[in-house]
Design a protein around this motif. Structure first.
Motif, PDB file in Angstrom:
ATOM      1  N   VAL A  11       0.990  -1.300  -0.011  1.00  0.00           N
ATOM      2  CA  VAL A  11       0.016  -0.139   0.054  1.00  0.00           C
ATOM      3  C   VAL A  11       0.876   1.134  -0.029  1.00  0.00           C
ATOM      4  O   VAL A  11       1.887   1.177   0.548  1.00  0.00           O
ATOM      5  N   ASP A  12       0.366   2.138  -0.700  1.00  0.00           N
ATOM      6  CA  ASP A  12       1.174   3.443  -0.654  1.00  0.00           C
ATOM      7  C   ASP A  12       0.177   4.553  -0.655  1.00  0.00           C
ATOM      8  O   ASP A  12      -0.899   4.553  -1.332  1.00  0.00           O
ATOM      9  N   VAL A  13       0.445   5.810  -0.218  1.00  0.00           N
ATOM     10  CA  VAL A  13      -0.180   7.028  -0.052  1.00  0.00           C
ATOM     11  C   VAL A  13      -0.646   7.285  -1.414  1.00  0.00           C
ATOM     12  O   VAL A  13      -1.722   7.729  -1.887  1.00  0.00           O
ATOM     13  N   VAL A  14       0.246   7.215  -2.621  1.00  0.00           N
ATOM     14  CA  VAL A  14       0.072   7.694  -3.694  1.00  0.00           C
ATOM     15  C   VAL A  14       0.065   6.508  -4.779  1.00  0.00           C
ATOM     16  O   VAL A  14       1.216   5.755  -4.740  1.00  0.00           O
ATOM     17  N   TRP A  15      -0.854   6.323  -5.468  1.00  0.00           N
ATOM     18  CA  TRP A  15      -0.835   5.208  -6.297  1.00  0.00           C
ATOM     19  C   TRP A  15       0.335   5.185  -7.378  1.00  0.00           C
ATOM     20  O   TRP A  15       0.437   6.260  -8.206  1.00  0.00           O
ATOM     21  N   SER A  16       1.004   4.461  -7.672  1.00  0.00           N
ATOM     22  CA  SER A  16       2.245   4.267  -8.541  1.00  0.00           C
ATOM     23  C   SER A  16       1.891   4.191 -10.031  1.00  0.00           C
ATOM     24  O   SER A  16       2.879   3.962 -10.836  1.00  0.00           O
ATOM     25  N   GLY A  17       0.358   4.186 -10.312  1.00  0.00           N
ATOM     26  CA  GLY A  17       0.086   4.135 -11.631  1.00  0.00           C
ATOM     27  C   GLY A  17      -0.503   5.709 -12.210  1.00  0.00           C
ATOM     28  O   GLY A  17      -0.938   5.886 -13.370  1.00  0.00           O
ATOM     29  N   SER A  18      -0.589   6.524 -11.108  1.00  0.00           N
ATOM     30  CA  SER A  18      -1.374   7.603 -11.480  1.00  0.00           C
ATOM     31  C   SER A  18      -0.691   8.697 -12.374  1.00  0.00           C
ATOM     32  O   SER A  18      -1.545   9.223 -13.221  1.00  0.00           O
ATOM     33  N   TRP A  19       0.640   8.743 -12.418  1.00  0.00           N
ATOM     34  CA  TRP A  19       1.376   9.510 -13.370  1.00  0.00           C
ATOM     35  C   TRP A  19       1.015   9.208 -15.058  1.00  0.00           C
ATOM     36  O   TRP A  19       0.574   9.933 -15.646  1.00  0.00           O
ATOM     37  N   VAL A  20       0.879   7.889 -15.208  1.00  0.00           N
ATOM     38  CA  VAL A  20       0.523   7.351 -16.451  1.00  0.00           C
ATOM     39  C   VAL A  20      -1.053   7.641 -16.787  1.00  0.00           C
ATOM     40  O   VAL A  20      -1.375   7.834 -18.156  1.00  0.00           O
ATOM     41  N   ALA A  21      -2.069   7.232 -15.710  1.00  0.00           N
ATOM     42  CA  ALA A  21      -2.916   7.345 -15.873  1.00  0.00           C
ATOM     43  C   ALA A  21      -3.822   8.916 -16.203  1.00  0.00           C
ATOM     44  O   ALA A  21      -4.603   8.978 -16.999  1.00  0.00           O
ATOM     45  N   GLU A  22      -3.090   9.753 -15.679  1.00  0.00           N
ATOM     46  CA  GLU A  22      -3.489  11.124 -15.938  1.00  0.00           C
ATOM     47  C   GLU A  22      -3.035  11.566 -17.156  1.00  0.00           C
ATOM     48  O   GLU A  22      -3.917  12.117 -17.894  1.00  0.00           O
ATOM     49  N   LEU A 365      11.016   3.692 -19.305  1.00  0.00           N
ATOM     50  CA  LEU A 365      11.309   4.804 -18.912  1.00  0.00           C
ATOM     51  C   LEU A 365      11.286   4.906 -17.500  1.00  0.00           C
ATOM     52  O   LEU A 365      10.514   4.619 -16.861  1.00  0.00           O
ATOM     53  N   ALA A 366      12.076   5.857 -16.909  1.00  0.00           N
ATOM     54  CA  ALA A 366      12.177   6.112 -15.426  1.00  0.00           C
ATOM     55  C   ALA A 366      11.678   7.580 -15.353  1.00  0.00           C
ATOM     56  O   ALA A 366      12.006   8.537 -16.035  1.00  0.00           O
ATOM     57  N   VAL A 367      10.865   7.768 -14.362  1.00  0.00           N
ATOM     58  CA  VAL A 367      10.350   9.276 -14.027  1.00  0.00           C
ATOM     59  C   VAL A 367      10.312   9.422 -12.687  1.00  0.00           C
ATOM     60  O   VAL A 367       9.516   8.501 -12.023  1.00  0.00           O
ATOM     61  N   ASP A 368      11.027  10.094 -11.992  1.00  0.00           N
ATOM     62  CA  ASP A 368      11.073  10.352 -10.705  1.00  0.00           C
ATOM     63  C   ASP A 368      10.095  11.214 -10.145  1.00  0.00           C
ATOM     64  O   ASP A 368       9.870  12.330  -9.757  1.00  0.00           O
ATOM     65  N   ASP A 369       8.782  10.200  -9.854  1.00  0.00           N
ATOM     66  CA  ASP A 369       7.540  10.827  -9.593  1.00  0.00           C
ATOM     67  C   ASP A 369       6.948   9.757  -8.588  1.00  0.00           C
ATOM     68  O   ASP A 369       6.690   8.605  -8.937  1.00  0.00           O
ATOM     69  N   PRO A 370       6.431  10.165  -7.395  1.00  0.00           N
ATOM     70  CA  PRO A 370       5.683   9.293  -6.483  1.00  0.00           C
ATOM     71  C   PRO A 370       4.446   8.386  -7.214  1.00  0.00           C
ATOM     72  O   PRO A 370       4.141   7.388  -7.027  1.00  0.00           O
ATOM     73  N   GLY A 371       3.921   9.009  -8.427  1.00  0.00           N
ATOM     74  CA  GLY A 371       2.712   8.342  -8.996  1.00  0.00           C
ATOM     75  C   GLY A 371       3.198   7.463 -10.145  1.00  0.00           C
ATOM     76  O   GLY A 371       2.544   7.281 -10.867  1.00  0.00           O
ATOM     77  N   TYR A 372       4.590   7.311 -10.442  1.00  0.00           N
ATOM     78  CA  TYR A 372       5.308   6.323 -11.229  1.00  0.00           C
ATOM     79  C   TYR A 372       5.920   5.275 -10.824  1.00  0.00           C
ATOM     80  O   TYR A 372       6.698   5.274  -9.680  1.00  0.00           O
ATOM     81  N   ALA A 373       5.765   4.048 -11.420  1.00  0.00           N
ATOM     82  CA  ALA A 373       6.135   2.838 -10.763  1.00  0.00           C
ATOM     83  C   ALA A 373       7.623   2.685 -10.842  1.00  0.00           C
ATOM     84  O   ALA A 373       8.388   1.909 -10.070  1.00  0.00           O
ATOM     85  N   ILE A 374       8.459   3.405 -12.049  1.00  0.00           N
ATOM     86  CA  ILE A 374       9.721   3.236 -12.135  1.00  0.00           C
ATOM     87  C   ILE A 374      10.296   4.449 -11.754  1.00  0.00           C
ATOM     88  O   ILE A 374      10.283   5.517 -12.786  1.00  0.00           O
ATOM     89  N   ARG A 375      11.041   4.863 -10.702  1.00  0.00           N
ATOM     90  CA  ARG A 375      11.405   6.072 -10.355  1.00  0.00           C
ATOM     91  C   ARG A 375      12.917   6.475 -10.623  1.00  0.00           C
ATOM     92  O   ARG A 375      13.357   7.720 -11.126  1.00  0.00           O
ATOM     93  N   THR A 376      13.806   5.383 -10.683  1.00  0.00           N
ATOM     94  CA  THR A 376      15.295   5.528 -11.134  1.00  0.00           C
ATOM     95  C   THR A 376      15.408   4.364 -12.031  1.00  0.00           C
ATOM     96  O   THR A 376      15.063   3.314 -11.772  1.00  0.00           O
TER      97      THR A 376
END
Length: 854
Positions: A11-22, A365-376
């Protein structure tokens, strides 16, 4: 592991798929656990831009090992309950490479008695395919099935009626891959029942209907067991918009260093420690060729002790004890690192947080965002010589994660120079953690090659059985003072065995026929201050000359045996030369050549186990044997005979027995740096100029038929070690001699370099002239004469009149041992050492006259 505990980890505060979903409108629709199990990322892929990233698979997202193993184990228990205990015992589990190799193995654990096999993208020499299939949406599509037991897929290796086949993948998206696999295997081994297992079932309604139609088509029952169910809602044009988004993000990141956040200061200081786990003999490192319940029992028994070894190394690390530890597996090698991780969790207890993930060949692709599953992401070159050629590999969510230590686990096939290179995986990890531990598991080698003919037929016993697991090379600093990338020693460590004997006792035993010279070791010569000063002066005087010879022989090898030869030096005199050749290739051409040291023993041949290891890891045609110098050519002839015998006995063919040497005064080889007989300072000393390694040992009570020959690491001589000084002094002159090397190599390549064997003829003349009548007691050349004075009982030294400074150390040693030096003319060498021809312990070793009976 309970479901609640698993949820607490995911569980996480921000869903790690929200960046792509938005940005793309992609949505996950399903049960309440789905977003806890999956995040979203993007990748450059012509078929599917989005990637479902599992939080419990242990591939892209570091997770507690117990959570990862528990997820698969619980699915296996559900399959066992579905089948019943009796039917479960007849099941075979098949996992998919690369992401589901560990998951499938954990499912097999939950079934308890099921053998396991996973598909692979790594072809293995001598193992015939039992099948294969394509995974259309994957980054690397081809899968191979390479079971050691050809009966495994038919009946689980029991010989009984066809068993239940359990197929395991991380996600069931369209079902195409799994259904194509079942269709292909059903044609070979029809059975009544299949079970498909996945963490998530993400099929559309149409794909769900296809499963029922497929089962009816093949006339078998097909069950589905998953942890969570849902679908991925993809708006129109999402593939094109996803590709455009990936391109825009990559362009935005192009000017920045990948994964720079979180790098530790002074990254070069992060140590890499190799940990020897004592992996249980005969237990495969995974399911590439099959993994049986007996293997499982042996591994379970060994896990606690192996975890304790890792924990002890973590405790020995400089600074405070690591509290945040990552166990990092390697592509298809997922299960063994996972189980080491679960055992390490138990060993460290509440004192540390252990996480587990693996490297992958899939670019994301890596995106350093809490809403993205691959940060680095970390990028590094492939290091297992993949069949589809070199390329980048990746480790995700490691950089910037704050790991105090990383335990990198690879198999021996992947323990290559690329792994240890400045841009390799270990160096990249060292940028982001305080300590890297390297664990190398022996790559399992099937005992028999699969037969040709009808798949599923029993495998006949071959004429020659290979050992199930070949030994692994030793590397510094655990064995030798050389850096681990300098050389891999194809030897077994006999450092704790008492092998030294007084020189006089050894000589008498050798000449009487009571012992072979390789069955014991001479006491290591401890040079006087005067002799040590002579070595240092000689090194400085001859450094440029040696650098020129190193460059010339290396350029000749690259021209004739390139583009990427595998250097195999004859331990131990050849090893410093092999290291220098490797350094020249790296310095002048940017090549990172593999380099190993192998044992060859006069009268006994070359180490056949080491040759088998080389053939299993490299093309034999790429192997270039390296030695320091030639004397009369005995080892040259020994190697040629040994390779012929090796191939005749069923060993892999293709090795070229030609030796490349620094100096060839005897005219015995085609590939050399020079044919002058001059002082090579590495001949002046023993182990202290050769990485603190002894001469090799071959004794029946210590070396079995499937063992490497032995050697000792003289750690206690570290204060006298000049191995690094020798290498660095010569390498510092590389640029200075580059022009001369270019001209000399060009001239040599155009010249007639056929061996003249002038040295052998000279030795025969000397043997007869001095009444020795044994060419083995005549040691020509500066290097061999030095060995006589350091290791044997010398009778006299023949010195070429006017040889000069090259013989200063020879004269000093002869004076110290009371050995006469006789000046002679018409000698093709600078000097020749004569071993006492009638030695007993009553001989003086000086004039040969005071010879007494034994």
């Amino acid at each position: 592991m309970s479901e609640r505990a698993t949820r607490e980890e995911t569980v996480d505060v921000v869903w790690s798929g929200s960046w792509v979903a938005e940005r793309l409108g992609v949505a996950l629709e399903g049960d309440g656990e789905l977003q806890e199990l999956l995040g979203l990322a993007l990748r450059r892929n012509p078929k599917r831009a989005h990637l479902l990233v599992s939080n419990v698979l242990g591939k892209h997202v570091p997770q507690r090992p117990s959570v990862v193993h528990g997820a698969g184990f619980e699915l296996g228990e559900r399959v066992r309950a579905l089948l019943g205990a009796q039917e479960a015992r007849r099941a075979v589990v098949l996992g998919y490479a690369e992401t589901a190799t560990g998951l499938g193995h954990a499912v097999a654990d939950g079934l308890r008695d099921a053998p396991y096999l996973h598909s692979t993208r790594r072809p293995v020499a001598g193992v015939e395919q039992a099948g294969g299939f394509e995974e259309a949406h994957s980054h690397a599509t081809s899968h191979l099935l390479l079971p050691e037991d050809r009966d495994l897929l038919a009946s689980g290796g029991t010989g009984a009626d066809a068993s239940v086949l359990v197929l395991v993948d991380d996600e069931f998206s369209t079902g195409n891959t799994v259904l194509n696999t079942i269709r292909a295997l059903h044609a070979l081994h029809p059975r009544e029942r299949y079970v498909i297992v996945a963490l998530v079932d993400m099929r559309s309604a149409g794909d769900r209907d296809r499963l029922a139609v497929f089962a009816a088509e093949i006339g078998a029952r097909v069950d589905l067991v998953t942890r969570s169910t849902g679908t991925v809602a993809l708006p129109d044009g999402v593939l094109e918009r996803g590709q455009a988004l990936v391109a825009a993000q990559e362009a935005e990141q192009a000017g920045r260093a990948e994964g720079s956040a979180g790098a530790v200061e002074d990254a070069d200081s992060a140590p890499v420690t190799r940990v020897d786990l004592d992996w249980p003999a005969g237990v495969p490192d995974g399911g590439r060729h099959g993994f049986t319940p007996a293997h499982r029992a042996a591994l379970e028994a060994a896990l606690p002790a192996m975890a304790d070894r890792i924990a002890a190394e973590l405790g020995d690390a400089a600074g405070p004890a690591p509290r945040h530890v990552l166990v990092l597996g390697f592509e298809e090698l997922m299960y063994a690192p996972l189980r080491l991780g679960t055992a390490l969790e138990a060993a460290l207890g509440a004192d540390a947080e252990v996480r587990y993930s693996t490297t992958t060949r899939s670019p994301v692709l890596a995106v350093d965002d809490p809403g993205y599953a691959i940060r680095t992401r970390l990028v590094f070159p492939a290091h297992d010589d993949p069949a589809d050629g070199p390329g980048d590999r990746y480790a995700y969510n490691v950089a910037g994660a704050g790991f105090d230590a990383v335990v990198a686990v690879v198999d021996s096939t992947a323990d290559t120079p690329e792994l240890h290179a400045p841009d390799g995986l270990l160096a990249r990890l060292a940028e982001y953690t305080g300590h890297v531990l390297l664990v190398v598991l022996p790559s399992y080698v099937p005992a028999t090659a699969a037969p040709t003919g009808v798949p599923g037929t029993p495998t006949p016993a071959p004429e020659r059985q290979e050992p199930a697991v070949l030994p692994e090379p030793l590397r510094g600093p655990d064995f030798s003072s050389y850096a681990p990338e300098d050389v891999g020693w194809l030897l077994q460590d006999l450092s704790d065995t008492e092998l030294e004997a007084p020189t006089e006792e050894r000589e008498e035993a050798i000449q009487s026929g009571g012992a072979h010279y390789a069955e014991s070791l001479p006491v290591e010569y401890q040079p006087s201050a005067e002799y040590q000063a002579l070595f240092t002066a000689a090194l400085e005087t001859s450094a440029a000359r040696i650098a020129r010879a190193v460059g010339t022989v290396t350029e000749t090898v690259l021209a004739e045996r390139g583009p990427r030869p595998v250097l195999v030096s004859l331990a131990r005199a050849g090893t410093p030369v092999g290291v220098l050749m490797r350094r020249w290739a790296q310095h002048r051409h940017g090549l990172d050549l593999p380099h190993y040291a192998i044992s060859i023993v006069r009268g006994r041949g070359i180490d056949a186990t080491a040759l088998r290891w080389l053939a299993a890891h490299h093309d034999p045609a790429d192997v270039v044997f390296v030695d320091g110098w030639t004397g009369k050519g005995a080892i040259t002839r020994e190697l040629a005979a040994a390779i012929t015998e090796f191939e005749a006995s069923g060993g892999p063919a293709g090795f070229d027995p030609e030796i490349s040497v620094l100096a060839d005064p005897g005219g015995c080889v085609r590939t050399y740096g020079t044919r002058e007989d001059f002082l090579i300072p590495s001949a002046c000393l023993n182990s202290t100029v050769s990485g603190l390694i002894s001469r090799t040992v071959l004794r029946a009570d210590l070396v079995g038929p499937d063992d490497f020959h032995g050697g000792k690491f003289y750690r206690e001589l570290a204060d006298s070690d000049v191995s690094g000084l020798f290498l660095d002094t010569i390498a510092a002159r590389f640029d200075e001699v580059a022009g001369q090397v270019e001209a000399e190599a060009k001239e040599l390549l155009a010249a007639d370099r056929a061996p003249t064997w002038e040295g052998w003829a000279a030795v025969e003349r000397i043997s007869e002239k001095y009444g020795i009548h044994d060419v083995n007691l005549v040691k020509p050349g500066v290097g061999e004469t030095t060995r006589v004075l350091l290791r044997r009982v010398p009778w006299k030294i023949l010195a070429k009149r006017g040889a000069g400074a090259d013989l200063e150390h020879i004269r000093l040693l002869a004076e110290q041992r009371g050995v006469p030096v006789e000046e002679v003319d018409d000698l093709p060498y600078s000097c020749v050492g004569l071993i006492h021809p009638r030695f007993t312990r009553g001989a003086t070793g000086a004039d040969g006259k005071a010879v007494q009976g034994a």
